[in-house]
Design a protein around this motif. Structure first.
Motif, short mmCIF file in Angstrom:
data_model
loop_
_atom_site.label_atom_id
_atom_site.label_comp_id
_atom_site.label_asym_id
_atom_site.label_seq_id
_atom_site.Cartn_x
_atom_site.Cartn_y
_atom_site.Cartn_z
N THR A 1 -1.25 53.99 2.93
CA THR A 1 -0.01 54.63 2.49
C THR A 1 0.49 53.97 1.21
O THR A 1 0.92 54.66 0.27
CB THR A 1 1.04 54.57 3.60
OG1 THR A 1 0.53 55.25 4.76
CG2 THR A 1 2.35 55.21 3.18
N ALA A 2 0.42 52.64 1.15
CA ALA A 2 0.84 51.92 -0.06
C ALA A 2 -0.07 52.26 -1.24
O ALA A 2 0.41 52.48 -2.36
CB ALA A 2 0.85 50.41 0.19
N VAL A 3 -1.38 52.32 -1.01
CA VAL A 3 -2.32 52.67 -2.08
C VAL A 3 -2.03 54.08 -2.59
O VAL A 3 -2.00 54.32 -3.81
CB VAL A 3 -3.79 52.55 -1.59
CG1 VAL A 3 -4.76 53.14 -2.61
CG2 VAL A 3 -4.14 51.10 -1.30
N ARG A 4 -1.80 55.00 -1.68
CA ARG A 4 -1.50 56.38 -2.09
C ARG A 4 -0.21 56.43 -2.91
O ARG A 4 -0.13 57.15 -3.91
CB ARG A 4 -1.40 57.29 -0.87
CG ARG A 4 -1.07 58.71 -1.26
CD ARG A 4 -1.52 59.72 -0.28
NE ARG A 4 -2.98 59.78 -0.33
CZ ARG A 4 -3.72 60.26 0.66
NH1 ARG A 4 -3.16 60.71 1.75
NH2 ARG A 4 -5.02 60.32 0.54
N GLY A 5 0.78 55.66 -2.52
CA GLY A 5 2.04 55.60 -3.29
C GLY A 5 1.81 55.06 -4.69
O GLY A 5 2.38 55.57 -5.67
N MET A 6 1.01 54.01 -4.80
CA MET A 6 0.70 53.45 -6.13
C MET A 6 -0.05 54.44 -6.98
O MET A 6 0.18 54.54 -8.20
CB MET A 6 -0.08 52.15 -5.98
CG MET A 6 0.73 51.01 -5.44
SD MET A 6 -0.32 49.55 -5.25
CE MET A 6 0.49 48.75 -3.88
N ALA A 7 -0.98 55.19 -6.39
CA ALA A 7 -1.74 56.21 -7.13
C ALA A 7 -0.79 57.27 -7.66
O ALA A 7 -0.92 57.72 -8.81
CB ALA A 7 -2.81 56.83 -6.23
N ARG A 8 0.18 57.66 -6.85
CA ARG A 8 1.16 58.67 -7.26
C ARG A 8 1.97 58.16 -8.45
O ARG A 8 2.16 58.88 -9.45
CB ARG A 8 2.07 59.00 -6.07
CG ARG A 8 2.89 60.24 -6.23
CD ARG A 8 3.67 60.60 -4.97
NE ARG A 8 2.81 60.69 -3.80
CZ ARG A 8 2.89 59.89 -2.72
NH1 ARG A 8 3.79 58.95 -2.65
NH2 ARG A 8 2.07 60.05 -1.70
N VAL A 9 2.44 56.91 -8.38
CA VAL A 9 3.23 56.34 -9.47
C VAL A 9 2.38 56.21 -10.74
O VAL A 9 2.83 56.53 -11.84
CB VAL A 9 3.83 54.98 -9.06
CG1 VAL A 9 4.46 54.26 -10.24
CG2 VAL A 9 4.87 55.17 -7.95
N ALA A 10 1.12 55.75 -10.59
CA ALA A 10 0.23 55.61 -11.75
C ALA A 10 -0.04 56.96 -12.38
O ALA A 10 -0.06 57.10 -13.63
CB ALA A 10 -1.09 54.95 -11.33
N ARG A 11 -0.24 58.00 -11.56
CA ARG A 11 -0.49 59.34 -12.09
C ARG A 11 0.70 59.83 -12.92
O ARG A 11 0.55 60.34 -14.02
CB ARG A 11 -0.78 60.30 -10.93
CG ARG A 11 -1.23 61.68 -11.37
CD ARG A 11 -1.69 62.53 -10.19
NE ARG A 11 -2.96 62.03 -9.67
CZ ARG A 11 -3.14 61.39 -8.49
NH1 ARG A 11 -2.10 61.19 -7.70
NH2 ARG A 11 -4.31 60.98 -8.11
N VAL A 12 1.92 59.65 -12.38
CA VAL A 12 3.14 60.06 -13.11
C VAL A 12 3.26 59.27 -14.40
O VAL A 12 3.60 59.82 -15.46
CB VAL A 12 4.39 59.89 -12.20
CG1 VAL A 12 5.67 60.04 -12.99
CG2 VAL A 12 4.33 60.88 -11.04
N ALA A 13 3.00 57.95 -14.35
CA ALA A 13 3.09 57.12 -15.56
C ALA A 13 2.09 57.58 -16.60
O ALA A 13 2.42 57.65 -17.80
CB ALA A 13 2.86 55.65 -15.21
#
Length: 127
Positions: free
Chosen positions: A109-121
């Protein structure tokens, strides 16, 4: 299930009572003695890629196992073997495996959250 026991060129076939989950082909590679037979399930396996190399960065795997003649009763009982390819495996009771699964779900869940933030960035940088 039939199992090969002995040394190359001098094997015999014996009957081994496998656990219902055991998928180990005991009749394909001989063990020296009946005491050497260990039961294994199929392996669950994943590799972690890296953008810096064609090779995987690391791996994780687990499988059920039981060593029916171990001196340690915990190893005789069905348990989960967990490893990461470093040569030292962890042996988990069912409760320990449940806790690991909970921890892995939280990690995923944490990895998926980081991927989401990186994608938006990255999308913001592309504009």
């Amino acid at each position: 299930m039939a199992a090969l026991i002995g040394r190359p060129g001098r094997t015999q076939t014996v009957f081994v009572q496998c656990e219902p989950w055991c998928t180990e082909p005991h009749d394909s590679e001989p063990e020296v003695a009946v005491e050497d037979i260990t039961h294994y399930s199929d392996v669950s396996f994943m590799q972690v890629p890296t953008l810096l190399s064609e090779d995987a960065h690391s791996e994780l795997y687990c499988r059920m196992t039981s060593d029916p003649v171990s001196e340690d009763p915990r190893m005789r009982a069905a348990h989960v073997l967990y490893g990461d390819g470093n040569g030292v495996d962890a042996y988990l009771t069912p409760d320990m495996a449940d806790q690991l699964a909970d921890d892995l779900i939280a990690f995923a869940t944490a990895v998926r959250g980081m991927a989401r933030v990186a994608r938006v960035a990255n999308e913001a940088d592309a504009v």
